[in-house]
Design a protein around this motif. Sequence first.
Motif, PDB file in Angstrom:
ATOM      1  N   TYR A 152     -13.977   7.626  -1.949  1.00 18.11           N
ATOM      2  CA  TYR A 152     -14.885   6.999  -3.392  1.00 18.11           C
ATOM      3  C   TYR A 152     -14.263   7.867  -3.597  1.00 18.11           C
ATOM      4  N   SER A 153     -14.392   9.190  -3.900  1.00 19.31           N
ATOM      5  CA  SER A 153     -14.449  10.481  -4.502  1.00 19.31           C
ATOM      6  C   SER A 153     -12.957  10.360  -5.861  1.00 19.31           C
ATOM      7  N   ALA A 154     -12.166   9.484  -5.453  1.00 19.86           N
ATOM      8  CA  ALA A 154     -10.394   9.873  -5.455  1.00 19.86           C
ATOM      9  C   ALA A 154     -10.464  10.119  -6.509  1.00 19.86           C
ATOM     10  N   THR A 155      -9.886  10.834  -7.552  1.00 16.97           N
ATOM     11  CA  THR A 155      -9.886  10.348  -8.702  1.00 16.97           C
ATOM     12  C   THR A 155      -8.401   9.840  -9.107  1.00 16.97           C
ATOM     13  N   ALA A 156      -8.171   9.420 -10.632  1.00 20.33           N
ATOM     14  CA  ALA A 156      -7.097   8.477 -11.017  1.00 20.33           C
ATOM     15  C   ALA A 156      -5.079   9.588 -11.007  1.00 20.33           C
ATOM     16  N   ASP A 157      -6.049  10.338 -10.830  1.00 15.03           N
ATOM     17  CA  ASP A 157      -4.319  11.711 -10.716  1.00 15.03           C
ATOM     18  C   ASP A 157      -3.895  11.700  -8.940  1.00 15.03           C
ATOM     19  N   SER A 158      -5.300  12.020  -8.254  1.00 13.41           N
ATOM     20  CA  SER A 158      -5.080  12.324  -6.945  1.00 13.41           C
ATOM     21  C   SER A 158      -4.329  10.622  -6.509  1.00 13.41           C
ATOM     22  N   ILE A 159      -4.715   9.097  -6.484  1.00 12.70           N
ATOM     23  CA  ILE A 159      -3.855   8.292  -6.636  1.00 12.70           C
ATOM     24  C   ILE A 159      -2.581   8.541  -7.114  1.00 12.70           C
ATOM     25  N   PHE A 160      -2.733   8.985  -7.868  1.00 12.62           N
ATOM     26  CA  PHE A 160      -0.845   8.492  -8.743  1.00 12.62           C
ATOM     27  C   PHE A 160      -0.217   9.507  -8.375  1.00 12.62           C
ATOM     28  N   SER A 161      -0.385  10.820  -7.873  1.00  8.59           N
ATOM     29  CA  SER A 161       0.305  11.640  -6.615  1.00  8.59           C
ATOM     30  C   SER A 161       0.866  11.043  -5.887  1.00  8.59           C
ATOM     31  N   LEU A 162       0.383   9.695  -4.809  1.00  9.80           N
ATOM     32  CA  LEU A 162       1.171   9.397  -4.074  1.00  9.80           C
ATOM     33  C   LEU A 162       1.628   7.996  -4.653  1.00  9.80           C
ATOM     34  N   ASP A 163       2.391   7.974  -5.375  1.00  9.97           N
ATOM     35  CA  ASP A 163       3.219   6.592  -5.836  1.00  9.97           C
ATOM     36  C   ASP A 163       2.793   5.522  -5.954  1.00  9.97           C
ATOM     37  N   PRO A 164       1.044   4.787  -5.784  1.00 14.40           N
ATOM     38  CA  PRO A 164       1.526   3.494  -5.093  1.00 14.40           C
ATOM     39  C   PRO A 164       1.698   2.796  -5.426  1.00 14.40           C
ATOM     40  N   ASP A 165       2.210   1.086  -4.784  1.00 17.32           N
ATOM     41  CA  ASP A 165       2.866   0.121  -5.646  1.00 17.32           C
ATOM     42  C   ASP A 165       1.541  -0.594  -5.882  1.00 17.32           C
ATOM     43  N   GLY A 166       0.294  -0.352  -5.975  1.00 16.52           N
ATOM     44  CA  GLY A 166      -1.035  -1.179  -6.240  1.00 16.52           C
ATOM     45  C   GLY A 166      -2.141  -0.503  -5.505  1.00 16.52           C
ATOM     46  N   VAL A 167      -3.300  -0.834  -5.779  1.00 15.26           N
ATOM     47  CA  VAL A 167      -4.493  -0.275  -5.039  1.00 15.26           C
ATOM     48  C   VAL A 167      -5.853  -1.302  -4.507  1.00 15.26           C
ATOM     49  N   ILE A 168      -6.483  -0.724  -3.954  1.00 16.83           N
ATOM     50  CA  ILE A 168      -7.136  -1.551  -3.666  1.00 16.83           C
ATOM     51  C   ILE A 168      -8.112  -0.412  -3.321  1.00 16.83           C
ATOM     52  N   ILE A 169      -9.230  -1.658  -5.061  1.00 15.30           N
ATOM     53  CA  ILE A 169     -11.314  -0.604  -4.562  1.00 15.30           C
ATOM     54  C   ILE A 169     -12.321  -1.560  -3.306  1.00 15.30           C
ATOM     55  N   SER A 170     -11.882  -1.010  -2.516  1.00 13.38           N
ATOM     56  CA  SER A 170     -13.319  -1.721  -1.448  1.00 13.38           C
ATOM     57  C   SER A 170     -14.078  -2.367  -1.686  1.00 13.38           C
ATOM     58  N   THR A 171     -14.210  -3.110  -0.337  1.00 12.15           N
ATOM     59  CA  THR A 171     -16.811  -3.344  -0.838  1.00 12.15           C
ATOM     60  C   THR A 171     -16.798  -2.058   0.247  1.00 12.15           C
ATOM     61  N   GLY A 172     -18.165  -2.504   0.131  1.00 14.45           N
ATOM     62  CA  GLY A 172     -19.367  -1.042   0.654  1.00 14.45           C
ATOM     63  C   GLY A 172     -21.123  -1.426   0.426  1.00 14.45           C
ATOM     64  N   PRO A 173     -21.781  -0.706   0.527  1.00 19.17           N
ATOM     65  CA  PRO A 173     -23.132  -0.627   1.101  1.00 19.17           C
ATOM     66  C   PRO A 173     -23.947  -0.725  -0.883  1.00 19.17           C
ATOM     67  N   GLY A 174     -24.833  -1.309  -1.197  1.00 24.20           N
ATOM     68  CA  GLY A 174     -25.744  -0.765  -1.852  1.00 24.20           C
ATOM     69  C   GLY A 174     -25.551  -1.568  -3.141  1.00 24.20           C
ATOM     70  N   ASN A 175     -26.171  -1.078  -4.446  1.00 24.27           N
ATOM     71  CA  ASN A 175     -25.768  -1.359  -5.482  1.00 24.27           C
ATOM     72  C   ASN A 175     -24.942  -0.914  -6.637  1.00 24.27           C
ATOM     73  N   PRO A 176     -24.494  -2.117  -7.282  1.00 22.31           N
ATOM     74  CA  PRO A 176     -22.846  -0.988  -8.131  1.00 22.31           C
ATOM     75  C   PRO A 176     -23.495  -0.200  -8.771  1.00 22.31           C
ATOM     76  N   ARG A 177     -24.789  -0.374  -9.403  1.00 24.65           N
ATOM     77  CA  ARG A 177     -25.364   0.847 -10.484  1.00 24.65           C
ATOM     78  C   ARG A 177     -25.495   1.856  -9.856  1.00 24.65           C
ATOM     79  N   ASP A 178     -25.491   2.438  -8.723  1.00 25.77           N
ATOM     80  CA  ASP A 178     -26.033   3.407  -8.319  1.00 25.77           C
ATOM     81  C   ASP A 178     -24.212   4.187  -7.802  1.00 25.77           C
ATOM     82  N   LEU A 179     -23.249   3.440  -8.196  1.00 25.09           N
ATOM     83  CA  LEU A 179     -22.067   4.087  -8.184  1.00 25.09           C
ATOM     84  C   LEU A 179     -22.003   6.005  -8.491  1.00 25.09           C
ATOM     85  N   PRO A 180     -21.708   6.478  -8.271  1.00 22.41           N
ATOM     86  CA  PRO A 180     -21.092   7.670  -8.583  1.00 22.41           C
ATOM     87  C   PRO A 180     -20.301   6.921 -10.284  1.00 22.41           C
ATOM     88  N   PRO A 181     -20.058   7.699 -11.717  1.00 24.39           N
ATOM     89  CA  PRO A 181     -19.509   7.012 -13.101  1.00 24.39           C
ATOM     90  C   PRO A 181     -18.404   7.361 -12.368  1.00 24.39           C
TER      91      PRO A 181
END
Length: 359
Positions: free
Chosen positions: A200-229
Amino acid sequence: MADRYLILEDGSVFKGKAFGSRATTFGEVVFTTVMTGYQQVITNQIYHNQIIVFSEPTIGAVGIDRASYESVDPTCKGVIVRDVAAVSINRRRRLSLDEYLKRQNIPGISGIDTRALIKKLRSTGTIKGSIIDPVKDLEHAFDQLRAIVLTNQQVNQVSTPKAFPNPGNGKNVVVVDLGLKYGILRQLSQRDCNVTVLGYSATADSIFSLDPDGVIISTGPGNPRDLPPEVIEMIQIVERNIPLFAIGLGHEAFAIANGCEIMELSSEHHGSNHPILSVITDEIMYASHGQGFTVDPNSVDRNDLIVTHYDLIDHSVQGLRHRDFPAFSVQFFPDSSPGPTEATELFDEFMEMMTRGGR
Ligand SMILES: NC(=O)CC[C@H](N)C(=O)O
């Protein structure tokens, strides 16, 4: 079978019989109306720290098989049923539900009047509960239950600590794991995607370095307001650059990243037969749900976002699409695991979006 109890923070006590593990656990009590697919529900990480009540009267009739896991280490805190099947039959069966819950150290209680319990949950909303052995001092057990504070750092506890691949020969996809259910990986495998799952702590840079065609943000538990900023900031950068498909908790995070407010549902959705209206095609499909939170429809900035899907039971927002960026999201489970399969078409839309390079 030994006696066990479910106690709730409002003071109520339900007596039943033990199956699965004999652990004493605490969690939020939620109910699901799924009639099939209990293995997928129990192993779904969105149920981290929750005790799941099944409205379906008999659970366990097909045992546990190797193909229906949604995670390796389920983190729900208990399973409450009216009856647990004495015999389970299925050619894919490897274990009984009882054996599986013992291995995973998850307690079960059968013999509960689940109809009465669910009626109560409908009026109390989400409530803390505990599964305990018979005790002399019930007041002490209630004190412990009321004192327990359940973590709000749930994503941190279920997201993968290390990146891992799910290789294929097709589109290059990064999945950001907020508590990933494996149905998402199955859908990507079926489309031969070359997948890298990041924590979950992946940064945009670490994602871009993998040169993806697309990105999926997954399901998960808890209150979305508690997600790290940082998760929200990452989405704000990624959505401008690469096709993005956000699901469940990912959808709620995508909404926050685009200025929406989140609210609690007065009655949570856990089931596999919610009718969903697709605003764009004017078609209705049935989808599998697991949500306690929802996007406040009044907070959606219609200049930036289109509401693409609504729930036809309570008219909650079920899908969003960005007007300017190649990014869309759904609240329900498009991998349909378990549930009706029509929602899997959304993965085809994501594939097309990647083929067009986000245009
Ligand atoms: N479907 C999910 O990913 C669950 C999202 C979130 N935990 C909710 O309850 O609303």
